[in-house]
Enzyme design. Structure first.
Site, PDB file in Angstrom:
ATOM      1  N   ASP A  82       0.825  -1.209   0.000  1.00 52.28           N
ATOM      2  CA  ASP A  82       0.000   0.000   0.000  1.00 52.28           C
ATOM      3  C   ASP A  82       0.860   1.261   0.000  1.00 52.28           C
ATOM      4  O   ASP A  82       1.780   1.408   0.797  1.00 52.28           O
ATOM      5  CB  ASP A  82      -0.897  -0.022   1.248  1.00 52.28           C
ATOM      6  CG  ASP A  82      -1.909   1.109   1.279  1.00 52.28           C
ATOM      7  OD1 ASP A  82      -2.388   1.499   0.200  1.00 52.28           O
ATOM      8  OD2 ASP A  82      -2.227   1.577   2.382  1.00 52.28           O
ATOM      9  N   HIS A  83       0.557   2.173  -0.901  1.00 49.47           N
ATOM     10  CA  HIS A  83       1.261   3.459  -1.018  1.00 49.47           C
ATOM     11  C   HIS A  83       2.765   3.284  -1.203  1.00 49.47           C
ATOM     12  O   HIS A  83       3.571   3.914  -0.506  1.00 49.47           O
ATOM     13  CB  HIS A  83       0.961   4.361   0.188  1.00 49.47           C
ATOM     14  CG  HIS A  83      -0.402   4.975   0.121  1.00 49.47           C
ATOM     15  ND1 HIS A  83      -0.697   6.033  -0.712  1.00 49.47           N
ATOM     16  CD2 HIS A  83      -1.544   4.659   0.749  1.00 49.47           C
ATOM     17  CE1 HIS A  83      -1.976   6.350  -0.575  1.00 49.47           C
ATOM     18  NE2 HIS A  83      -2.519   5.516   0.292  1.00 49.47           N
ATOM     19  N   ASP A 104       2.216   4.867  -5.499  1.00 51.64           N
ATOM     20  CA  ASP A 104       1.841   6.211  -5.071  1.00 51.64           C
ATOM     21  C   ASP A 104       2.866   7.192  -5.640  1.00 51.64           C
ATOM     22  O   ASP A 104       3.895   7.461  -5.029  1.00 51.64           O
ATOM     23  CB  ASP A 104       1.813   6.274  -3.545  1.00 51.64           C
ATOM     24  CG  ASP A 104       1.412   7.635  -3.010  1.00 51.64           C
ATOM     25  OD1 ASP A 104       1.304   8.581  -3.811  1.00 51.64           O
ATOM     26  OD2 ASP A 104       1.215   7.761  -1.792  1.00 51.64           O
ATOM     27  N   GLY A 179      -6.299   8.737   8.011  1.00 52.23           N
ATOM     28  CA  GLY A 179      -6.209   9.021   9.434  1.00 52.23           C
ATOM     29  C   GLY A 179      -7.560   9.186  10.111  1.00 52.23           C
ATOM     30  O   GLY A 179      -8.613   8.957   9.516  1.00 52.23           O
ATOM     31  N   HIS A 208      -9.452   5.303  -0.919  1.00 54.68           N
ATOM     32  CA  HIS A 208      -8.517   5.305   0.198  1.00 54.68           C
ATOM     33  C   HIS A 208      -9.108   6.144   1.331  1.00 54.68           C
ATOM     34  O   HIS A 208      -9.931   7.024   1.109  1.00 54.68           O
ATOM     35  CB  HIS A 208      -7.163   5.877  -0.225  1.00 54.68           C
ATOM     36  CG  HIS A 208      -6.330   4.922  -1.012  1.00 54.68           C
ATOM     37  ND1 HIS A 208      -5.043   4.598  -0.662  1.00 54.68           N
ATOM     38  CD2 HIS A 208      -6.602   4.209  -2.135  1.00 54.68           C
ATOM     39  CE1 HIS A 208      -4.555   3.720  -1.541  1.00 54.68           C
ATOM     40  NE2 HIS A 208      -5.485   3.475  -2.445  1.00 54.68           N
ATOM     41  N   SER A 211     -11.703   4.716   6.680  1.00 58.71           N
ATOM     42  CA  SER A 211     -11.986   4.833   8.110  1.00 58.71           C
ATOM     43  C   SER A 211     -12.684   6.147   8.428  1.00 58.71           C
ATOM     44  O   SER A 211     -12.246   7.217   7.994  1.00 58.71           O
ATOM     45  CB  SER A 211     -10.688   4.762   8.920  1.00 58.71           C
ATOM     46  OG  SER A 211     -10.084   3.502   8.812  1.00 58.71           O
TER      47      SER A 211
END
Length: 283
Positions: A82-83, A104, A179, A208, A211
């Protein structure tokens, strides 16, 4: 079953649902995610963030762990970098057996992004490894800049980027941030932008910063064409909460029992997101 993201995301694209990608960093978190997916009969993606890969569990170490866990189950499991911002690290992860990588390179501008992403696609595809690219920029909610309109993905650029790189999935920016959001805020998503990008690219799209985005946003995002949803903070927060709760209830608990119980307690948040994404019973 250990697989790349390609088939699972194409099925999600055709079936109008999304596959969950949960950020992990060790045996316990990866096992929790896979067990949750087993209970929901869902395909799942184990995400490894570049900083975690560099500072905690490198690709040579984590790959056999996830492969063994995946091949002990009948559900489809992908392992995704990821990234990935470093070409050498991305290529090493592929050589070490990652089934998927996410490039990324949006910080390099459109031309630089295309060039770096295409380089990884040409390296990965002959080895059966899927590649996710990113167009647009996603901010960070914790102590940094939230995603603003200027960071949003341009639909025409998305179409060109996807066509010229040959990626298997496209991460886009429509209003989410990485975040924990401050004060429990819920972001506003630009669903019209998402609809346009989906129409132009006709490919699996990735959200992405899932959350804290709110159930309504997630459901609408899937409805309008998102086929992979990344969640990190909510899973990590669930693990932290489980540790605190167990220590509060059993302050003398031994470490083994604590870790074992935290795995069981943090499993439910993954199951919740799987059901929210619509991938339950889609294995």
């Amino acid at each position: 079953m250990y697989v790349s993201m390609t088939d699972m995301l194409h099925k999600a694209h055709a079936g109008s649902y999304a596959v969950m990608a949960i950020n992990c960093f060790n045996l316990e978190t990866a096992r929790t995610v896979i067990r949750a997916a087993e209970k929901e009969n869902a395909p799942v993606i184990v995400n490894l963030y570049q900083d975690h890969l560099v500072n905690h569990c490198d690709s040579e170490l984590i790959t056999p762990i996830v492969k063994i866990l995946a091949n002990r189950t009948n559900i489809k499991v992908a392992l995704n970098f990821d990234h990935g911002q470093d070409v050498l690290l991305l290529k090493k992860a592929i050589q070490d057996g990652f089934s998927s990588v996410m490039v990324d390179a949006s910080r390099f501008g459109l031309e630089g992004n295309i060039a770096m992403t295409k380089e990884i696609v040409e390296f990965a595809h002959p080895q059966g490894v899927s590649v996710e690219g990113e167009i647009g920029c996603i901010g960070a909610a914790e102590g940094a800049e939230l995603t603003g309109n200027s960071m949003y993905t341009d639909p025409e650029e998305a179409f060109r980027f996807a066509k010229e790189t040959g990626i298997d999935a496209l991460a886009i920016s429509i209003g989410s941030s990485h975040g924990n959001y401050p004060g429990g805020m819920i972001p506003e998503f630009d669903f019209e932008r998402l609809r346009k990008i989906k129409q132009l690219t006709d490919m699996p799209l990735v959200l992405h910063g899932g959350s804290g985005s709110g159930e309504k946003n997630i459901l609408q995002a899937v409805q309008h064409g998102i086929n992979k949803i990344n969640v990190g903070c909510d899973f990590m927060n669930a693990n932290t909460a489980a540790v605190k709760n167990r220590l509060r209830q059993q302050p003398d608990i031994n470490y083994y029992d604590l870790v074992d119980q935290v795995e069981k307690d943090s499993l439910e948040i993954v199951r919740h997101y799987i059901r929210l994404s619509g991938s339950n019973n889609k294995n």
